[in-house]
Design a protein around this motif. Structure first.
Motif, PDB file in Angstrom:
ATOM      1  N   LEU A 530      16.193 -98.230 -31.694  1.00 32.69           N
ATOM      2  CA  LEU A 530      15.882 -97.878 -30.309  1.00 32.69           C
ATOM      3  C   LEU A 530      14.564 -97.127 -30.187  1.00 32.69           C
ATOM      4  N   LYS A 531      14.110 -96.576 -31.282  1.00 36.50           N
ATOM      5  CA  LYS A 531      12.876 -95.790 -31.267  1.00 36.50           C
ATOM      6  C   LYS A 531      11.700 -96.628 -31.779  1.00 36.50           C
ATOM      7  N   ALA A 532      10.599 -96.525 -31.079  1.00 41.41           N
ATOM      8  CA  ALA A 532       9.368 -97.181 -31.544  1.00 41.41           C
ATOM      9  C   ALA A 532       8.842 -96.449 -32.769  1.00 41.41           C
ATOM     10  N   LYS A 533       8.247 -97.198 -33.675  1.00 39.61           N
ATOM     11  CA  LYS A 533       7.683 -96.570 -34.875  1.00 39.61           C
ATOM     12  C   LYS A 533       6.396 -95.843 -34.521  1.00 39.61           C
ATOM     13  N   LYS A 534       6.245 -94.659 -35.101  1.00 40.97           N
ATOM     14  CA  LYS A 534       5.034 -93.879 -34.877  1.00 40.97           C
ATOM     15  C   LYS A 534       3.992 -94.247 -35.932  1.00 40.97           C
ATOM     16  N   ILE A 535       2.747 -94.332 -35.502  1.00 40.45           N
ATOM     17  CA  ILE A 535       1.639 -94.487 -36.444  1.00 40.45           C
ATOM     18  C   ILE A 535       0.919 -93.147 -36.481  1.00 40.45           C
ATOM     19  N   SER A 536       0.829 -92.593 -37.660  1.00 46.30           N
ATOM     20  CA  SER A 536       0.244 -91.256 -37.778  1.00 46.30           C
ATOM     21  C   SER A 536      -1.234 -91.274 -37.393  1.00 46.30           C
ATOM     22  N   LEU A 537      -1.643 -90.243 -36.676  1.00 44.81           N
ATOM     23  CA  LEU A 537      -3.045 -90.105 -36.275  1.00 44.81           C
ATOM     24  C   LEU A 537      -3.387 -88.624 -36.229  1.00 44.81           C
ATOM     25  N   VAL A 538      -4.418 -88.272 -36.958  1.00 42.75           N
ATOM     26  CA  VAL A 538      -4.886 -86.885 -36.970  1.00 42.75           C
ATOM     27  C   VAL A 538      -6.310 -86.865 -36.434  1.00 42.75           C
ATOM     28  N   GLU A 539      -6.512 -86.118 -35.330  1.00 43.93           N
ATOM     29  CA  GLU A 539      -7.873 -86.005 -34.773  1.00 43.93           C
ATOM     30  C   GLU A 539      -8.635 -84.918 -35.514  1.00 43.93           C
ATOM     31  N   LYS A 540      -9.825 -85.271 -35.957  1.00 43.83           N
ATOM     32  CA  LYS A 540     -10.671 -84.321 -36.668  1.00 43.83           C
ATOM     33  C   LYS A 540     -12.094 -84.414 -36.134  1.00 43.83           C
ATOM     34  N   GLU A 541     -12.932 -83.516 -36.617  1.00 45.07           N
ATOM     35  CA  GLU A 541     -14.366 -83.625 -36.336  1.00 45.07           C
ATOM     36  C   GLU A 541     -15.118 -83.356 -37.635  1.00 45.07           C
ATOM     37  N   GLU A 542     -16.018 -84.270 -37.967  1.00 46.28           N
ATOM     38  CA  GLU A 542     -16.835 -84.135 -39.174  1.00 46.28           C
ATOM     39  C   GLU A 542     -18.296 -84.351 -38.796  1.00 46.28           C
ATOM     40  N   GLU A 613     -16.349-105.483 -28.976  1.00 53.71           N
ATOM     41  CA  GLU A 613     -14.957-105.464 -28.516  1.00 53.71           C
ATOM     42  C   GLU A 613     -14.858-104.735 -27.181  1.00 53.71           C
ATOM     43  N   THR A 614     -13.796-105.031 -26.432  1.00 56.58           N
ATOM     44  CA  THR A 614     -13.517-104.281 -25.207  1.00 56.58           C
ATOM     45  C   THR A 614     -12.065-103.817 -25.225  1.00 56.58           C
ATOM     46  N   TYR A 615     -11.831-102.650 -24.622  1.00 55.23           N
ATOM     47  CA  TYR A 615     -10.499-102.059 -24.579  1.00 55.23           C
ATOM     48  C   TYR A 615     -10.214-101.649 -23.140  1.00 55.23           C
ATOM     49  N   SER A 616      -9.109-102.145 -22.605  1.00 55.08           N
ATOM     50  CA  SER A 616      -8.793-101.856 -21.202  1.00 55.08           C
ATOM     51  C   SER A 616      -8.069-100.530 -21.072  1.00 55.08           C
ATOM     52  N   GLU A 617      -8.305 -99.854 -19.970  1.00 51.43           N
ATOM     53  CA  GLU A 617      -7.541 -98.644 -19.645  1.00 51.43           C
ATOM     54  C   GLU A 617      -6.155 -99.079 -19.188  1.00 51.43           C
ATOM     55  N   LYS A 618      -5.119 -98.476 -19.748  1.00 49.81           N
ATOM     56  CA  LYS A 618      -3.747 -98.871 -19.399  1.00 49.81           C
ATOM     57  C   LYS A 618      -3.520 -98.722 -17.893  1.00 49.81           C
ATOM     58  N   GLY A 619      -2.919 -99.751 -17.316  1.00 47.40           N
ATOM     59  CA  GLY A 619      -2.534 -99.689 -15.910  1.00 47.40           C
ATOM     60  C   GLY A 619      -3.674 -99.700 -14.923  1.00 47.40           C
ATOM     61  N   ASP A 620      -4.879-100.064 -15.356  1.00 45.32           N
ATOM     62  CA  ASP A 620      -6.045-100.041 -14.478  1.00 45.32           C
ATOM     63  C   ASP A 620      -6.753-101.392 -14.551  1.00 45.32           C
ATOM     64  N   SER A 621      -6.911-102.058 -13.432  1.00 49.07           N
ATOM     65  CA  SER A 621      -7.522-103.390 -13.420  1.00 49.07           C
ATOM     66  C   SER A 621      -9.041-103.339 -13.479  1.00 49.07           C
ATOM     67  N   GLU A 622      -9.632-102.164 -13.279  1.00 45.27           N
ATOM     68  CA  GLU A 622     -11.087-102.071 -13.182  1.00 45.27           C
ATOM     69  C   GLU A 622     -11.737-101.423 -14.408  1.00 45.27           C
ATOM     70  N   GLU A 909      -7.013 -98.257 -31.338  1.00 43.40           N
ATOM     71  CA  GLU A 909      -6.945 -98.976 -30.061  1.00 43.40           C
ATOM     72  C   GLU A 909      -6.168 -98.170 -29.033  1.00 43.40           C
ATOM     73  N   HIS A 910      -5.015 -97.648 -29.437  1.00 46.87           N
ATOM     74  CA  HIS A 910      -4.207 -96.844 -28.523  1.00 46.87           C
ATOM     75  C   HIS A 910      -4.962 -95.576 -28.087  1.00 46.87           C
ATOM     76  N   TYR A 911      -5.675 -94.975 -29.004  1.00 49.20           N
ATOM     77  CA  TYR A 911      -6.437 -93.766 -28.677  1.00 49.20           C
ATOM     78  C   TYR A 911      -7.497 -94.075 -27.616  1.00 49.20           C
ATOM     79  N   LYS A 916      -0.298 -93.242 -25.318  1.00 50.76           N
ATOM     80  CA  LYS A 916       0.363 -92.248 -26.157  1.00 50.76           C
ATOM     81  C   LYS A 916       1.692 -92.811 -26.676  1.00 50.76           C
ATOM     82  N   TYR A 917       2.252 -92.116 -27.660  1.00 54.52           N
ATOM     83  CA  TYR A 917       3.540 -92.569 -28.210  1.00 54.52           C
ATOM     84  C   TYR A 917       4.595 -92.648 -27.104  1.00 54.52           C
ATOM     85  N   GLU A 918       4.539 -91.704 -26.163  1.00 51.41           N
ATOM     86  CA  GLU A 918       5.510 -91.709 -25.060  1.00 51.41           C
ATOM     87  C   GLU A 918       5.407 -93.012 -24.251  1.00 51.41           C
TER      88      GLU A 918
END
Length: 975
Positions: A530-542, A613-622, A909-911, A916-918
Motif C-alpha cells: 500500500l505504500k509507495a517506495k521511497k527513493i532516498s534524496l539528500v540535498e547538499k551544496e558543494e 529535456e523538459t520537465y512539467s510542473e505538476k498540475g500546471d498546463s503552462e 525528475e521529481h525534485y 514530493k513523496y506525499e
C-alpha cells in the motif's frame, strides 16, 4: 538444498552446473526425461524473476507463419479460453515484463515478475498458450492476427486485413528496415535467413490455415523447447509445476528443426533493390550503400564479442577510422555499422545512408583501402583500448534500462543454446575478454579484419535506392489481383467470404463470459504494498552548487548528471540547444582533437551523453522547466579524469570547425528520419501538443517535427549559414553552461561521495558565473491539424488536448483510465477490429492527453474511435474483480524495478517537478481506491477534449489526400 549432478528432480535430470561469476549467478542445466524439454536456470539473488519458453522455428518461406503464430497462441487456450489472455495479464498482473518475440530462427515467450504468486500465474498462462492454443478451434484467430480476405457485402471490394499483415506493411515502409531485412536474404539465400520470419506483406496472403496449424504442430513440442528460469526462487517448486501441469503429458520426439548453414560464396554478390518514396520527394541523396559479411559461427565466443567491439571501433564513434574515411569522402551523409550476433551465422554490415548509386565503386574502394591500411599499419592502440573499455563497462554494469537483466541474459543464452552449445558461453565472458585484450599488444583485430572482411568472399554489396511511384504500382497490383480474384469466385464462394468476415467481426465484438474471465488467475489488493517506495534524496551544496545525492549500492560506479537551466536562451535560438547536445563532445577543444577526446572518454569513463529535456510542473498546463542534461558514469577511481574531461568539454569546445559541424548535422537529420518511421505514433502525438501546450511547443522546437524542419534547412543551406550556426552554438553554450543554472545529481555508494565532492570544483571552474535573465517565450498556438504525408503504407493517427485547460485536474485515477483505455477500448476498437498493430492513450500530470495509433491501416475510422471514447467511458461498467485487475495492472507500472542510475534520475525528475513523496503516495492511494464512478466521470473530460478536434497524422500520401477534409494543412514530411 544443494542440487546434485545426475539426480532427477520432479522429472528433470540435472545435467551440468557452472558458476558464472561475471553475472553473480550459477548456471544449472536440466533435461526433462519424459518430454525431452531442456531447462536452464540462472540462480542468483535477483528478486525480479524471469521465465521464458522458446522454440526453434526455422521458416521455409516469407509468409510470416512464426510471427503470426507468436501472436495467435496468445489468443486463448485450453485452461484460459478467453479471446485475449495476454491482454488480461497486462491489465491485471504485477509483471515487470510481458511480451513475445519472433526472431529469424526462434520464437520466445518471456515474462517477469517480483511477486512469486504472480510469477507462477504468468508461467501458467504462457505454457498453456504455447502447448494448447485455441488456434485449432477458431480459424478466426489466424484471420485476425495474420491475414484474411475482408468482404462485407457482394458489392464491396475485397481487401487484405490482419494485425501482422499491417504490422509488416509498416515495417516495410522504412528504408532502413528494408535494407536490414534484405541484407540477410542476400547473404543467406539457401537457409532460413533467406526468408522473412516476420512476414513479407507480398507473401503473407499465401499462408493457409493448414500450413499455419502444421507449423505449430511440428515445432511447439517440449522436445523442441528451451525453458529458462532466472532469479531468486524455489526451483524445486517451479520444476514440479512444469512437470505436473504440462511436461509429464508429452513424450520425447525427434523434432526436425535443423538450422541450415549457408555454403560460403565463391565471390562477393551484388544486388540492387528499390524502396518507395512519395511523389514530392527528391531521389537525390537517398540511396543506401552497404557491404555485408557472414562472419563465422554464433558459438565462437571470440568472434561474437570481438565483432561487437570491432563494429564500435570502426563505425560507431567520431574517432572510428572507417566511419571517418567514408564521411571525409563525402559519399553519404550518415555512416553506421551493424553486427548481428544472434543468428547461427553472424553478419557484419558497413552502411552509408543518404548517398547515390553512382558512389558504389568509390564506397567499396574506400572501405577496402581503409581496412587494408589499418591491417598494414596497425590500428591505434588507444582506439582499441577505448572500444574494449566501453564494452567492458557495459558488460559489468548490466544496466539494461527498461528491460530486466534476466531477460537480456536469456537472449544471450539462446545465442548459443539454440545452436547446440552450452547456454552460458556468452554470459561467462571473462576469459574471452582477456583474449581480446591481447589486441593491445598484438595484431588481434588486424587479423580479424583481414580474415573475416578483406579475404572473405561470403559477402554482399547491397544498394537500396529510392523510386517514385513504386508504392502506387504495388497498391494498384494488389487491387488488380484482388479484383481478379473476386471475379473468379462463384456466388457461393463470395457468400462464404462475406460469412467469414461477419463471423470474425462477431467474434471480435463478442465479450468473454464472466466464467472465462475468472479463469485468468488474479492477485488481490492484499498482495500489493500500500505504500509507495521511497527513493532516498539528500540535498547538499558543494562549491556553491546545488547537489542532489542518492546513496545507492552501485558496484563502484558514480553516476553524475548535470542539469543546466536553459530558460536564458532566446526564443529564436531554442533549436540550437538540441544541436548543441548533438555536437558537444564530438568537436575539438583547446586540448584535444575530437578523435582523441572520444578515445579519452571511452578509455576512462562509461560514457558521457548530452540531452535537451523538459520537465512539467505538476498540475500546471503552462509551466515547465527546460534543462540541458549532461549524463556521465565512471568508476570511482577515474572520477578525477571525468571531471577534467567535462571541464574541458563544457568550457573549451571550439564551435568553428564548419566541416565537422556539418557532418554532425547531416547525421542528426538522418537519425531523426529513422525515428519518424520507427516511432511515428510518438512523433505525431508529441507534435500535436505544439498546437496548444507551451511545453509541447517548446519540445517540438527542440526535438520534434519543427526541429527536424529546422535542421533539414540548416543541412540544405549549411555553406551560407556556417558562421551563423557556429556563433549561435557558442552563444547558446555560454548562456547554458553557468554555475547559477546548475543542479548536480549524484548516485553512488556513500563512501564514494566525498571522492566526487573533491572533484566538482574542477568542472565548476570552467563554467560561467554570470547572472542569467530568464526569457519569457511568446509562443503562438492553434489547431494546425496537419496531415504529414510519406511513402509509408500505414498511418500513425493522433488526437490530443489538455484536460487542465478544460477545468479538470490530475488524479491517480487517470492512470487506471489509461490502463482501461489501452487494453480494453483502444485494443478492441483500433487493434482487434481495426487491424492496427497498436493504439495508446496517455494522461499526463500537466494535463496533456493523447490517443495515438501505430502501424494503422485506417485513418478516419480511428479518429471516430477516439471521438466515441468519451461515450464509452460514460457508460463504463465493471465488477469488483475487473476493477481489481485494472488497479493491479496500473500498480505494476508504478512499481517497475529501477536500476541505481534510474532511481537517481527519477528522484531528480521529481525534485525539478516539485513532486514530493506525499504526492506519490497520494497518487498511489487514488489508484488503489478508484471506483467505477470515477472512471465514468472521466468520460465527459475525454468527450470535451476530443471536441476540441486537434488532430495530427503521419501516413500514406494517398490515404491522407483521400481524407483531406479532416486536415487544415497537408504537408510533405520529407523533401
Amino acid at each position: 538444498m544443494e542440487l546434485e549432478i545426475g539426480k532427477v528432480y520432479e522429472g528433470f535430470k540435472l545435467v551440468e552446473k557452472k558458476d558464472i561469476n561475471e553475472i553473480n549467478s550459477t548456471g544449472i542445466l536440466f533435461e526433462h526425461e519424459k518430454s525431452g524439454a531442456r531447462l536452464f536456470y540462472l540462480k542468483n539473488e535477483d528478486d525480479n524473476k524471469v521465465f521464458s519458453i522458446s522454440f526453434r522455428t526455422p521458416p521455409k518461406d516469407s509468409t510470416g507463419v512464426p510471427h503470426i503464430l507468436e501472436h495467435s497462441v496468445l489468443c486463448g487456450s485450453r485452461k484460459f479460453p478467453l479471446k485475449e489472455p495476454f491482454v488480461e495479464l497486462i491489465k491485471g498482473s504485477m509483471n515487470t515484463f510481458l511480451n513475445a518475440f519472433t526472431f529469424p530462427d526462434k520464437t520466445m515467450y518471456p515474462v517477469a515478475s517480483r511477486n512469486n504468486k504472480d510469477f507462477l500465474n504468468l508461467m501458467n498462462v504462457y505454457l498453456d498458450a504455447v502447448f494448447y492454443p485455441n488456434i485449432y478451434k477458431y480459424k478466426e484467430i489466424m484471420m485476425q492476427e495474420g491475414w484474411h480476405y475482408e468482404l462485407e457485402n457482394k458489392d464491396s471490394e475485397i481487401s487484405y486485413k490482419g494485425v501482422v499483415y499491417n504490422e509488416m506493411k509498416g515495417a516495410f515502409s522504412s528504408p532502413e528496415s528494408i535494407l536490414f531485412r534484405k541484407i540477410s536474404e542476400y547473404l543467406f539465400p539457401d537457409t532460413q535467413y533467406g526468408v522473412e520470419s516476420g512476414g513479407d506483406p507480398d507473401f503473407i496472403p499465401n499462408l493457409t490455415q493448414e500450413q499455419f496449424l502444421a507449423f505449430h504442430k511440428k515445432y511447439y513440442h517440449p522436445s523442441n523447447s528451451y525453458i529458462y528460469l532466472y532469479g531468486d526462487m524455489d526451483i524445486i517448486e517451479k520444476l514440479k509445476f512444469l512437470n505436473e501441469e504440462y511436461l509429464k503429458d508429452f513424450t520425447k520426439e525427434n523434432v526436425d528443426s535443423e538450422l541450415l548453414f549457408q555454403k560460403p560464396f565463391e565471390k562477393i554478390h551484388e544486388n540492387t533493390i528499390k524502396y518507395p518514396i512519395s511523389s514530392t520527394e527528391k531521389e537525390e541523396d537517398k540511396t543506401f550503400l552497404s557491404m555485408n559479411f557472414s562472419v563465422g559461427n554464433a558459438t565462437n565466443t571470440e568472434i561474437y564479442l570481438a565483432f561487437d567491439i570491432l563494429e564500435h571501433l570502426l563505425l560507431e564513434t567520431p574517432s572510428a577510422p572507417l566511419k571517418k574515411a567514408l564521411i571525409d569522402a563525402k559519399i553519404g551523409k550518415d555512416v553506421f555499422g551493424s553486427f548481428e550476433g544472434g543468428i547461427l551465422q553472424p553478419m557484419f554490415s558497413i552502411i552509408v545512408k543518404n548517398s547515390n548509386e553512382d558512389q558504389k565503386e568509390k564506397f567499396i574502394n574506400i572501405v577496402r583501402d581503409t581496412l587494408s591500411k589499418l591491417v598494414k599499419d596497425g590500428i591505434d592502440k588507444k582506439l582499441i583500448e577505448a572500444s574494449i573499455n566501453i564494452k567492458e563497462f557495459q558488460l559489468r554494469e548490466a544496466d539494461y534500462q527498461g528491460y530486466p537483466k534476466g531477460l537480456i541474459y536469456s537472449m544471450k543464452a539462446m545465442d548459443s543454446w539454440l545452436y547446440d552449445e552450452k547456454p552460458w558461453i556468452h554470459l561467462a565472458y571473462e576469459d574471452t575478454l582477456s583474449k581480446i585484450k591481447t589486441s593491445l599488444q598484438t595484431r588481434y583485430f588486424e587479423d580479424i579484419i583481414e580474415k573475416y572482411i578483406l579475404k572473405n568472399n561470403h559477402g554482399s554489396v547491397l544498394i537500396v535506392k529510392p523510386a517514385k511511384g513504386l508504392e502506387e504500382e504495388k497498391e494498384a497490383a494488389i487491387k488488380k489481383r484482388l479484383k481478379e480474384y473476386k471475379e473468379s469466385l462463384s456466388d457461393k464462394e463470395i457468400e462464404e467470404l462475406i460469412n467469414n468476415t461477419n463471423e470474425l467481426k462477431k467474434r471480435q465484438v463478442t465479450q468473454d463470459s464472466p466464467e472465462n474471465l475468472k479463469k485468468i488467475p488474479l492477485l488481490s489488493i492484499k498482495d500489493i504494498d500500500l505504500k509507495a517506495k521511497k527513493i532516498s534524496l539528500v540535498e547538499k551544496e558543494e562549491n556553491g552548487v546545488k547537489v542532489l545525492y542518492h546513496p545507492e549500492f552501485t558496484n563502484g560506479i558514480i553516476y553524475m548528471n548535470m542539469y543546466f537551466d536553459t530558460e536564458g536562451v532566446k526564443e529564436e535560438m531554442l533549436p540550437y540547444i538540441s544541436i548543441l547536445s548533438t555536437v558537444i563532445g564530438k568537436l575539438n577543444t583547446e586540448k584535444y582533437q575530437y578523435e582523441d577526446l572520444v578515445k579519452e572518454i571511452n578509455i576512462y569513463t562509461g560514457g558521457i551523453r548530452y540531452a535537451a529535456e523538459t520537465y512539467s510542473e505538476k498540475g500546471d498546463s503552462e509551466k515547465f522547466y527546460p534543462k540541458f542534461v549532461v549524463k556521465s558514469k565512471v568508476l570511482t577511481g577515474n572520477i578525477s579524469k571525468l571531471a577534467t574531461l567535462l571541464g574541458e568539454i563544457i568550457g573549451h569546445t571550439k564551435y568553428d570547425d564548419y566541416k565537422r559541424v556539418k557532418e554532425i548535422i547531416q547525421e542528426t537529420k538522418s537519425r531523426l528520419e529513422m525515428i519518424m518511421f520507427e516511432k511515428g505514433h510518438i512523433v505525431s502525438a508529441s507534435h500535436l501538443f505544439s498546437y496548444f501546450s507551451p511545453m509541447g511547443k517548446y519540445d517540438d522546437i527542440i526535438s520534434g517535427l519543427s526541429f527536424y524542419k529546422f535542421i533539414a534547412d540548416l543541412e540544405k543551406n549549411f555553406d551560407e549559414k556556417a558562421e551563423e550556426i557556429s556563433n549561435s552554438l557558442k552563444e547558446v553554450a555560454e548562456t547554458i553552461f553557468n554555475k547559477n543554472n546548475l543542479i548536480v545529481n549524484v548516485t553512488s555508494d556513500e563512501k564514494d561521495y566525498e571522492t566526487f565532492a573533491k572533484e566538482l570544483p574542477l568542472i565548476c571552474q570552467e563554467i560561467g558565473d554570470n547572472r542569467i535573465t530568464k526569457v519569457e517565450y511568446k509562443f503562438e498556438f492553434g489547431p494546425e491539424n496537419e496531415g504529414l504525408m510519406t511513402s509509408g503504407k500505414v498511418q500513425y493517427v493522433a488526437k490530443a488536448y489538455n484536460f487542465i485547460k478544460l477545468g479538470y485536474s490530475y488524479t491517480g485515477g487517470l492512470l487506471v483510465l489509461k490502463t482501461i483505455a489501452n487494453y480494453d477500448y483502444l485494443w478492441n476498437k483500433v487493434r482487434v477490429q481495426g487491424g492496427a498493430y497498436g493504439s495508446f492513450a496517455s494522461f499526463q500530470k500537466n494535463g496533456n492527453m493523447f490517443f495515438t495509433s501505430y502501424r494503422d491501416p485506417n485513418l478516419e475510422e480511428t479518429i471516430n474511435v477516439y471521438d466515441n471514447a468519451g461515450e464509452f467511458f460514460k457508460e463504463f461498467n465493471a465488477d469488483d474483480r475487473q476493477m481489481t485487475k485494472y488497479i493491479i495492472g496500473t500498480i505494476s507500472d508504478l512499481d517497475f524495478p529501477l536500476t541505481p542510475s534510474m532511481k537517481g534520475e527519477r528522484a531528480a525528475e521529481h525534485y525539478i517537478k516539485h513532486i514530493k513523496y506525499e504526492d506519490i503516495q497520494k497518487e498511489r492511494e487514488e489508484v488503489l481506491n478508484v471506483k467505477i464512478d470515477d472512471i465514468k466521470g472521466f468520460g465527459e473530460m475525454i468527450s470535451s477534449a476530443m471536441k476540441k478536434n486537434y488532430v495530427c497524422v503521419i501516413g500514406n500520401e494517398e490515404k491522407i489526400k483521400q481524407n483531406k477534409s479532416l486536415f487544415n494543412n497537408l504537408v510533405n514530411l520529407f523533401e
